[in-house]
Design a protein around this motif. Structure first.
Motif, PDB file in Angstrom:
ATOM      1  N   GLY A 133       0.831  -1.449  -0.168  1.00 42.60           N
ATOM      2  CA  GLY A 133       0.040   0.066  -0.048  1.00 42.60           C
ATOM      3  C   GLY A 133       1.046   1.223   0.177  1.00 42.60           C
ATOM      4  N   GLY A 134       0.212   2.271   0.093  1.00 38.01           N
ATOM      5  CA  GLY A 134       0.982   3.575   0.375  1.00 38.01           C
ATOM      6  C   GLY A 134       1.211   4.193  -0.831  1.00 38.01           C
ATOM      7  N   ILE A 135       2.464   4.867  -1.165  1.00 36.07           N
ATOM      8  CA  ILE A 135       3.010   5.521  -2.156  1.00 36.07           C
ATOM      9  C   ILE A 135       3.386   4.541  -3.470  1.00 36.07           C
ATOM     10  N   LEU A 136       4.127   3.498  -2.907  1.00 37.12           N
ATOM     11  CA  LEU A 136       4.453   2.417  -3.933  1.00 37.12           C
ATOM     12  C   LEU A 136       3.294   2.008  -4.739  1.00 37.12           C
ATOM     13  N   LYS A 137       2.166   1.732  -3.799  1.00 36.26           N
ATOM     14  CA  LYS A 137       0.764   1.321  -5.059  1.00 36.26           C
ATOM     15  C   LYS A 137       0.539   2.244  -5.703  1.00 36.26           C
ATOM     16  N   THR A 138       0.403   3.738  -5.390  1.00 35.73           N
ATOM     17  CA  THR A 138      -0.029   4.471  -6.242  1.00 35.73           C
ATOM     18  C   THR A 138       0.986   4.941  -7.497  1.00 35.73           C
ATOM     19  N   LEU A 139       2.331   4.819  -7.223  1.00 40.30           N
ATOM     20  CA  LEU A 139       3.268   4.990  -8.188  1.00 40.30           C
ATOM     21  C   LEU A 139       3.200   3.640  -9.267  1.00 40.30           C
ATOM     22  N   ASN A 140       2.902   2.584  -8.811  1.00 38.32           N
ATOM     23  CA  ASN A 140       2.577   1.488  -9.542  1.00 38.32           C
ATOM     24  C   ASN A 140       1.497   1.531 -10.448  1.00 38.32           C
ATOM     25  N   GLU A 141       0.360   1.967  -9.939  1.00 37.39           N
ATOM     26  CA  GLU A 141      -0.596   2.145 -10.554  1.00 37.39           C
ATOM     27  C   GLU A 141      -0.434   3.303 -11.819  1.00 37.39           C
ATOM     28  N   MET A 142       0.134   4.309 -11.569  1.00 38.26           N
ATOM     29  CA  MET A 142       0.473   5.277 -12.535  1.00 38.26           C
ATOM     30  C   MET A 142       1.486   4.676 -13.517  1.00 38.26           C
ATOM     31  N   TRP A 143       2.323   3.800 -13.061  1.00 41.50           N
ATOM     32  CA  TRP A 143       3.367   3.436 -14.094  1.00 41.50           C
ATOM     33  C   TRP A 143       2.410   2.559 -15.060  1.00 41.50           C
ATOM     34  N   CYS A 144       1.463   1.746 -14.492  1.00 42.17           N
ATOM     35  CA  CYS A 144       0.900   0.850 -15.429  1.00 42.17           C
ATOM     36  C   CYS A 144      -0.022   1.450 -16.463  1.00 42.17           C
ATOM     37  N   LYS A 145      -0.653   2.744 -16.081  1.00 38.52           N
ATOM     38  CA  LYS A 145      -1.622   3.348 -16.942  1.00 38.52           C
ATOM     39  C   LYS A 145      -0.575   3.974 -17.965  1.00 38.52           C
ATOM     40  N   LEU A 146       0.593   4.752 -17.582  1.00 39.25           N
ATOM     41  CA  LEU A 146       1.405   5.373 -18.626  1.00 39.25           C
ATOM     42  C   LEU A 146       2.000   4.273 -19.491  1.00 39.25           C
ATOM     43  N   THR A 147       2.336   2.910 -19.172  1.00 39.67           N
ATOM     44  CA  THR A 147       2.910   2.097 -20.082  1.00 39.67           C
ATOM     45  C   THR A 147       1.694   0.999 -20.603  1.00 39.67           C
ATOM     46  N   GLU A 148       0.749   1.236 -20.608  1.00 41.76           N
ATOM     47  CA  GLU A 148      -0.422   0.356 -20.881  1.00 41.76           C
ATOM     48  C   GLU A 148      -0.387   0.380 -22.592  1.00 41.76           C
ATOM     49  N   PRO A 149       0.053   1.367 -23.457  1.00 43.74           N
ATOM     50  CA  PRO A 149       0.187   1.044 -24.923  1.00 43.74           C
ATOM     51  C   PRO A 149       1.628   0.360 -25.165  1.00 43.74           C
ATOM     52  N   LEU A 150       2.303   0.077 -24.108  1.00 49.47           N
ATOM     53  CA  LEU A 150       3.588  -0.723 -24.249  1.00 49.47           C
ATOM     54  C   LEU A 150       3.226  -2.419 -24.071  1.00 49.47           C
ATOM     55  N   GLN A 151       2.317  -2.656 -23.467  1.00 53.77           N
ATOM     56  CA  GLN A 151       1.688  -3.940 -22.979  1.00 53.77           C
ATOM     57  C   GLN A 151       1.527  -4.923 -24.228  1.00 53.77           C
ATOM     58  N   PRO A 152       1.848  -6.036 -24.241  1.00 55.69           N
ATOM     59  CA  PRO A 152       1.482  -6.993 -25.364  1.00 55.69           C
ATOM     60  C   PRO A 152       0.064  -7.255 -25.368  1.00 55.69           C
ATOM     61  N   GLN A 153      -0.547  -7.448 -26.343  1.00 54.30           N
ATOM     62  CA  GLN A 153      -2.175  -7.788 -26.220  1.00 54.30           C
ATOM     63  C   GLN A 153      -2.232  -9.431 -26.379  1.00 54.30           C
ATOM     64  N   VAL A 154      -1.866 -10.018 -25.328  1.00 59.80           N
ATOM     65  CA  VAL A 154      -1.846 -11.356 -24.837  1.00 59.80           C
ATOM     66  C   VAL A 154      -3.074 -11.339 -23.663  1.00 59.80           C
ATOM     67  N   PRO A 155      -3.762 -12.590 -23.841  1.00 51.80           N
ATOM     68  CA  PRO A 155      -4.562 -13.007 -22.598  1.00 51.80           C
ATOM     69  C   PRO A 155      -4.094 -13.107 -21.377  1.00 51.80           C
ATOM     70  N   GLN A 156      -4.883 -12.160 -20.539  1.00 52.08           N
ATOM     71  CA  GLN A 156      -4.004 -11.923 -19.102  1.00 52.08           C
ATOM     72  C   GLN A 156      -5.228 -12.829 -18.259  1.00 52.08           C
ATOM     73  N   GLN A 157      -4.672 -13.029 -17.179  1.00 47.48           N
ATOM     74  CA  GLN A 157      -5.693 -13.604 -15.781  1.00 47.48           C
ATOM     75  C   GLN A 157      -6.617 -12.584 -15.692  1.00 47.48           C
ATOM     76  N   GLU A 158      -7.873 -13.129 -15.369  1.00 49.82           N
ATOM     77  CA  GLU A 158      -9.153 -12.428 -15.187  1.00 49.82           C
ATOM     78  C   GLU A 158      -8.605 -11.453 -14.056  1.00 49.82           C
ATOM     79  N   ASN A 159      -8.427 -12.087 -12.922  1.00 50.65           N
ATOM     80  CA  ASN A 159      -8.353 -11.232 -11.854  1.00 50.65           C
ATOM     81  C   ASN A 159      -6.772 -11.419 -11.328  1.00 50.65           C
ATOM     82  N   THR A 160      -6.070 -10.285 -11.473  1.00 51.96           N
ATOM     83  CA  THR A 160      -4.633 -10.478 -11.251  1.00 51.96           C
ATOM     84  C   THR A 160      -4.246 -10.560  -9.497  1.00 51.96           C
TER      85      THR A 160
END
Length: 921
Positions: A133-160
């Motif tokens: 939790g805390g700031i690390l979780k916030t930074l991780n969520e921001m990083w995931c949103k920024l790098t979403e176009p760089l993620q490969p379009q492969v099937p992912q687990q429904e609930n990570t």
């Protein structure tokens, strides 16, 4: 059909196969593994080798050998059937050709072997992954949103956030597992791994065959491989994992995307998945080092005009008349003519390179620490935590050598009867299973002696090649100095340096290929017991030879060139007349930069890319032409219009291991870290190469290679130790490069010890010594010199006493002061960087905190799950027992009523009759 062994029937039998080429003819059973072999049928007149008169017709050598191989194949396939596997093959209709044995593992075999191999499988239990939790979780969520176009379009687990609890498979606890479909519970990679284990331990009586490895070595089978999941490109809409990997990973057009590591691991196995995860992390870490390297290079470009020593060298008013560079044919020259070299040297020889060396040492430590963390994270999500070392099967070569030793000890000769030989064979095989029977150091001594001698010879061969290039440089420089062409004499140093580096590169590329083959042969004659031991010893030998081969020319330029030249009047000569070569007026660091850059870029461009693309294609073409040439043009009734998947995969190049892939990256890691003080742009060129290398390796694995056998590994093994060793060695080498090769220490000493004004004015004059030209040896003076009537003293770069000193030409006090400062810097730099590396290592834990907590939580969840399941099982058993007791009670009452109804009829006959009828009911 005999135990699912299908010989097939002529006439379009193969056309009935499943269109995908991944199943048996019934389109239900998967093809888990394929064995390929070439056959050669005997002519019809030799079908019965006994003549009418009773005389036995002797077969030719080729026919006899082919008959022996056919019998071995039949026996081996019968043994596979006895192991529970199901086999399908086509009839051999042609006189000679290629045939395939397709293997399927039914559920009974898969479950049995999964239990033996302790393969972890997902259970019904699903638990939540606790995130930080805390700031690390916030930074991780921001990083995931920024790098979403760089993620490969492969099937992912429904609930990570949820993860299946895994546990080693057990048939007794089969109720624990989430088995929805027995055909898909074990994925293709796991199925092929299980079949491979059975193939490796199934043996035959003939020719000491102890598994599929021996049979392939004896040419009984040509190849054994699992199938790819279909085609990787095509117009059909059927999506498979191979096609998905090709679209999202194995194309240069997706170079900007992250790698689908989980899908790579699922398709190729953990060992290959870890390699690409390591390569991806290494490439990502090269980004910050490239940025800092560019900043350091730009700093040199910006400060080049304000560098006082360079300006002094370029100033025409400073008439520094230098001593001749060669005897007799070379004239005196002005130092200002080397202005361009001095200015170029400042780009890489400036105070920022010291900072960059410290940065790269800490970078290497942080990279290794981050890899340990990522490796632990992948181990958790890939269920590799607590993975035990599996007991490996001995290599076929080891077992054969062991059997030969046993037969030799029993004094068995080839003249014994067949019956006696078979009996001795079974005794020998039994002894092979005895752990006390093994090869000793005495048995391996010839191999060890050959290893020591040949490795020493190869190292000396590398040094000889380097020495040969040195001789070439010296003789070519002398020859160009004698030239009548003014342009040739003016560009002697540039011509010699460029051509010598290219020769070095060609020699390195040739010796690299030779050393790879020699290292493999040396490892084979050592006769390691297991494949893991074989791989580790091969890696050590190949790395030692290739390390020496790649870096020997660079070590020479960095630490030896210009150190043994002598001085005017007393030069050091080789071959009676050729002077040892000197460094350029600006120092050897510029030449070291040129040498390092050309060798690094040449190896990456030619060896890592052109060879890696071209050689597999040439091998594939050669194999195809060979098969077409050896097979006669006959009509094959089995051949359908479209080739099946096993046909397509057979044409591909066999997978030979990850050693070449790791080796080229480890050598590159050495270029990036060992001499980075002389070439700050090395990380940038490594980054550009790796962006291509990731997709090149991916394309090779997906399209050019047969599907590898999946191997479960929890780390990268000995490669981590090699990386760690290179990281520590880089600290020492960079310390010596800065202290010995560059002018950093002499400049520092001049500013704070010898300069009266505390500036760099007068530094060039301070580093040049005087020599009286009248003391030149006879015959070495310049002929027809333009300076002859003016020059009384010439200058040379060194710290020596002047001619008018009582101790003329001896090392001066400044020399010893600078030497002491160099050694002090090496000690200080090494200890400081090592201390900072230890601090970084201590600050970054090897196991991420959230993963450590999840591992503990998983153990608790596993215990609770077991207790719950056992409690439910106990309740179920108790309910069955209670139901059984009730049945027994009701049965006892029925028997009593029956005995009562069988008594003599009473006056109340009607009542007795009624009771009897009721009991029957």
């Amino acid at each position: 059909v005999v135990n699912n062994y299908m010989e097939g029937s002529p006439g379009g039998a193969r056309a009935k196969a499943c269109p995908s080429g991944l199943h048996f003819r019934d389109s239900k059973r998967k093809v888990d593994y394929v064995l390929a072999y070439h056959y050669r049928r005997r002519p019809a007149r030799l079908a019965w080798p006994v003549l009418p008169g009773g005389e036995v017709l002797e077969l030719g050598p080729l026919d006899a050998l082919e008959e022996q191989r056919r019998l071995q194949r039949e026996e081996y396939e019968r043994n596979l059937l006895e192991a529970g596997l199901e086999i399908e093959k086509d009839p051999e209709n042609k006189s000679q050709g290629l045939n395939f044995v397709r293997i399927h593992a039914p559920w009974q075999v898969l479950s049995r072997e999964a239990e033996l191999l302790k393969i972890k499988m997902p259970t019904k239990k699903v638990y939540e992954i606790t995130e930080e939790g805390g700031i690390l979780k916030t930074l991780n969520e921001m990083w995931c949103k920024l790098t979403e176009p760089l993620q490969p379009q492969v099937p992912q687990q429904e609930n990570t956030k949820m993860k299946n609890l895994s546990y080693p498979f057990s048939r007794e606890k089969i109720y624990l597992y989430d088995i929805k479909d027995k055909d898909t519970f074990f994925d293709n990679a796991t199925r092929s791994r299980i079949v491979r284990e059975i193939l490796k331990r199934t043996s035959t009586k003939a020719r000491n065959s102890m598994g599929i490895g021996t049979l392939i070595a004896n040419n009984v089978y040509d190849a054994a491989y699992p199938l790819h999941d279909g085609e990787y490109e095509g117009q059909n809409d059927d999506m498979n994992e191979r096609k998905l990997l090709y679209r999202e990973w194995a194309r240069y057009g997706v170079f900007y995307k992250f790698q689908p590591i989980d899908l790579i691991r699922k398709y190729f196995g953990e060992k290959i998945g870890l390699y690409f995860a390591w390569l991806g992390l290494y490439t990502e870490f090269l980004i910050p080092s490239s940025v800092v390297g560019i900043i350091v290079f730009l700093y040199g470009c910006i400060t080049i005009e304000s560098d006082i020593p360079s300006r002094e060298m370029c100033d025409q008013r400073n008439a520094f008349t230098m001593c001749p560079l060669c005897d007799k044919f070379c004239d005196y020259w002005n130092l200002s003519s080397a202005c361009a070299t001095a200015r170029a040297s400042h780009l890489f020889d400036n105070p920022a390179t010291v900072f960059f060396s410290v940065f790269m040492a800490l970078w290497a430590t942080m990279f290794l620490e981050q890899w340990k963390r990522l490796q632990m994270r992948l181990s958790y999500f890939w269920d590799l935590t607590g993975l035990e070392e599996e007991e490996e099967h001995p290599r076929p070569e080891y077992e054969t050598k062991l059997l030969q030793k046993r037969l030799k000890n029993k004094n068995i000769t080839t003249d014994n009867s067949n019956e006696f030989c078979h009996a001795c064979y079974f005794v020998s095989v039994f002894c092979l299973q005895n752990e006390k029977e093994k090869l000793t150091c005495r048995d391996r001594m010839p191999g060890y002696a050959a290893n020591f001698g040949l490795i020493l010879f190869m190292v000396m061969l590398t040094f000889s090649a380097v020495f040969g290039v040195i001789v070439y440089r010296i003789t070519t420089a002398a020859a160009l100095s004698f030239s009548t062409s003014e342009a040739a004499r003016a560009n002697v140093r540039a011509t010699v340096t460029a051509t010598a580096v290219i020769i070095n590169l060609v020699v390195i590329l040739i010796l690299d290929e030779i050393y790879g083959a020699v290292a493999k042969w040396l490892t084979e004659i050592e006769i390691p017991k297991t494949e893991k031991t074989f791989e580790e010893r091969l890696i050590l030998k190949a790395f030692l030879l290739k390390f020496v081969n790649s870096y020997a020319p660079i070590f020479y330029v960095a630490f030896f060139k210009g150190r043994f030249v002598g001085r005017p009047g007393r030069y050091v000569y080789v071959f009676e007349g050729y002077r040892m070569e000197e460094c350029a007026p600006g120092g050897c660091l510029m030449e070291l930069c040129i040498q390092l850059s050309i060798i690094m870029l040449g190896k990456q461009l030619i060896q890592n890319n052109l060879f890696e693309i071209g050689i597999p294609k040439l091998k594939k073409l050669f194999r195809k032409l060979k098969d077409e040439r050896t097979e006669p043009k006959e009509m094959d009734t089995n051949q359908s219009k479209d080739p099946q998947q096993w046909d397509l995969d057979y044409i591909l190049e066999p997978f030979t291991g990850l050693t070449p892939e790791y080796m080229e990256m480890i050598i590159q890691f050495g270029f990036v870290t060992l001499f980075v003080a002389s070439f700050p742009l090395a990380p940038l060129f490594a980054l550009l190469n790796n962006i291509i290398e990731v997709r090149l390796d991916a394309k090779k694995f997906v399209t050019e290679l047969r599907r590898p056998d999946t191997v479960r590994e929890k780390d990268i093994g000995i490669w981590y130790n090699i990386l760690s060793g290179i990281g520590k060695l880089s600290v020492i080498i960079n310390a010596f490069v800065i202290a010995v090769t560059s002018d950093f220490i002499p400049r520092l000493m001049y500013r704070y010890a010898f300069s009266g004004s505390g500036t760099m004015h007068g530094f060039v004059n301070h580093t040049l010594s005087y020599f009286n030209v009248t003391q030149l040896e006879p015959g070495t003076q310049p002929q027809n010199s333009l300076f002859a009537h003016e020059v009384s003293f010439c200058r040379f770069k060194d710290y020596r006493e002047p001619p008018w000193s009582p101790h003329q030409y001896e090392f001066s006090k400044q020399y010893w002061a600078v030497l002491s400062a160099r050694l002090a810097f090496v000690i200080l730099f090494q200890n400081l960087v090592m201390f900072l590396s230890v601090v970084v290592d201590w600050m970054i834990p090897d196991i991420p905190k959230d993963i450590s907590e999840q591992i503990k939580k998983e153990k608790t969840v596993l215990v609770d799950f077991f207790l719950k399941e056992e409690h439910e099982k106990l309740k179920l058993i108790e309910s069955f027992m209670a139901r059984d007791r009730r049945k027994r009670r009701s049965g006892t009452k029925s028997r009593r009523a029956a005995s009562f109804s069988q008594r003599p009829r009473s006056p109340q006959g009607s009542f007795t009759s009624f009771s009897s009828q009721h009991t029957v009911v």
